[in-house]
Design a protein around this motif. Structure first.
Motif, short mmCIF file in Angstrom:
data_model
loop_
_atom_site.label_atom_id
_atom_site.label_comp_id
_atom_site.label_asym_id
_atom_site.label_seq_id
_atom_site.Cartn_x
_atom_site.Cartn_y
_atom_site.Cartn_z
N TRP A 74 -9.93 5.75 9.60
CA TRP A 74 -9.70 6.57 9.60
C TRP A 74 -10.75 7.53 9.18
CZ3 TRP A 74 -5.32 9.18 7.87
CH2 TRP A 74 -5.82 10.78 6.53
N ALA B 65 -5.10 8.87 2.12
CA ALA B 65 -5.44 8.15 3.18
C ALA B 65 -4.46 7.88 3.63
CB ALA B 65 -5.77 7.78 3.42
N TRP B 66 -3.37 7.22 2.67
CA TRP B 66 -2.66 5.81 3.03
C TRP B 66 -1.13 6.84 2.81
CZ3 TRP B 66 -1.15 1.23 4.94
CH2 TRP B 66 -2.42 0.48 4.75
N LYS C 109 1.03 -1.71 0.18
CA LYS C 109 0.21 0.06 0.38
C LYS C 109 1.37 1.68 0.05
CE LYS C 109 -3.94 0.29 -0.38
NZ LYS C 109 -4.72 -0.03 -1.11
N ARG D 14 -6.09 3.32 8.97
CA ARG D 14 -7.23 2.86 8.09
C ARG D 14 -8.84 2.89 8.36
NH1 ARG D 14 -9.72 4.37 5.24
NH2 ARG D 14 -9.53 4.60 2.69
N PRO E 191 -1.12 0.33 10.66
CA PRO E 191 -1.52 1.87 9.74
C PRO E 191 -2.50 0.63 8.99
CG PRO E 191 0.96 0.34 8.71
CD PRO E 191 0.52 0.05 10.13
N LEU F 25 -0.90 7.02 6.18
CA LEU F 25 -0.01 5.96 7.09
C LEU F 25 0.85 5.22 6.60
CD1 LEU F 25 -4.16 4.57 6.56
CD2 LEU F 25 -3.04 5.62 8.49
#
Length: 352
Positions: A215, A237-238, A45, A212, A208, A241
């Motif tokens: 989030w 978002a990632w 990711k 998520r 992470p 993260l």
């Protein structure tokens, strides 16, 4: 002789044959396999996020640290400093960058460890250390006498810039800032990924994934009582993260109270024009305990509280932030004679 049923009780053996793993060993193996799978997924990711969100700006190297920044517009210089866990895309997505670029030369840094900027592990990245790095970067870019806008943790860096380089910063606008060492119940949990050894494991595996999952709830808390704007769904978002950025976020959560305690002892030194903005409904940082208290301690500051707004005030009212900047600039040109020491400071004296 009759058979005695009680003479030879039935027994269940718990003995494990040599070479056969027990339940504890099986559980450990399963946990290790789960962590390994999590690590593979997290790093996949991470690569996916970085490929989908390449650096859009430029990079400047200062003291061996590569800092990524966006630059837009022309005019008097305005610097935007983002909060913890975010990066320069936050200001672009909120609309504040575009609004500011209509009348200013705007520079938005990814602070050390966020976005596409480095955060070497041999430095404690306190607000003062970040201020020193950003000051050197701005001077290298030919930026003189900027107005600084800092959001949340970025407000601490803005304060450090104003306190350590008082003849360089023209004025500052503090948005949703944390100014005093008040207790934050979420701080110990948020700081866990920065712990030695355990933190490294957490931020490369489960942290992470948990981040998520949480989030959407975190976004509602950041924006509440206002609704989360639809455009925030486009925030990557990632990127926030990724293990390295989670480590930077955790480190800043861990030093939050000590940094505020240290800087708050120096607020009496502030002589520059200051605007303070906060949302009345901020669920992350209490406006009453921070913005209102700061205004009382620094009475020449301009306090503006926005009803129905939370921590992400720059999404709800970028126009209010830019209006505050405009007022400060008008006052700065007029000399701010009502601020003790300001008229003497605004004379173009030798910079630090």
């Amino acid at each position: 002789m009759p058979y005695n049923r009680t003479a030879m009780p039935h027994r269940i053996s718990t003995h494990t044959e040599p070479g056969t793993p027990g339940w504890g060993s099986i559980a450990l193996l399963a946990a290790a396999a789960g962590l390994a799978a999590s690590m593979v997924y997290v790093h996949a990711k991470k690569r996916e996020a970085e490929q989908a969100n390449p650096a859009q700006g430029q990079v400047i190297e200062v003291d061996g640290v590569r800092l990524h920044y966006l630059e837009r517009g022309e005019g008097t210089p305005l610097v935007l400093l983002h909060g913890n866990g975010l990066h320069s895309d936050d200001f672009a997505l909120s609309g504040l960058l575009d609004a500011a670029a209509e009348s200013h030369r705007v520079i938005v840094f990814d602070r050390p460890g966020f976005g596409h900027s480095e955060r070497p592990g041999d430095t404690s990245w306190t607000p003062e250390a970040q201020a020193r790095l950003i000051y050197k970067a701005l001077r290298a870019l030919g930026v003189e006498r900027p107005v600084i806008v800092g959001h949340s943790w970025g407000a601490l860096v803005t304060l450090a810039l104003a306190l350590d380089y008082p003849r360089y910063v023209r004025a500052m606008t503090l948005v949703s800032g944390y100014y005093y060492p008040t207790m934050r119940l979420d701080a110990p949990l948020a700081a866990a990924p920065a712990l030695p050894l355990l933190g490294h494991v957490l931020r490369n595996t489960v942290a992470p994934l948990l981040g998520r999952l949480m989030w959407p709830a975190l976004a509602r808390r950041m924006f509440g009582p206002a609704p989360v704007p639809e455009r925030f769904a486009h925030f990557p978002a990632w990127m926030s993260l990724r293990p390295a950025q989670l480590g930077a976020s955790a480190a800043e959560s861990g030093m939050l109270m000590s940094a505020a305690a240290r800087l708050s002892q120096r607020y009496g030194e502030l002589r520059l024009p200051i605007a303070v903005l906060a949302g009345c409904g901020d669920q992350i940082v209490s406006a009453e305990a921070h913005a209102v208290r700061f205004h009382k301690d620094v009475p020449h500051s301009d306090l503006q509280l926005e009803e129905g707004c939370g921590h992400m005030l720059h999404y709800a009212h970028p126009d209010a932030i830019m209006a505050a900047v405009a007022r400060l600039e008008v006052g700065a040109r007029a000399g701010y004679a009502h601020i003790p020491g300001w008229a003497q400071q605004d004379t173009g004296a030798t910079l630090h």
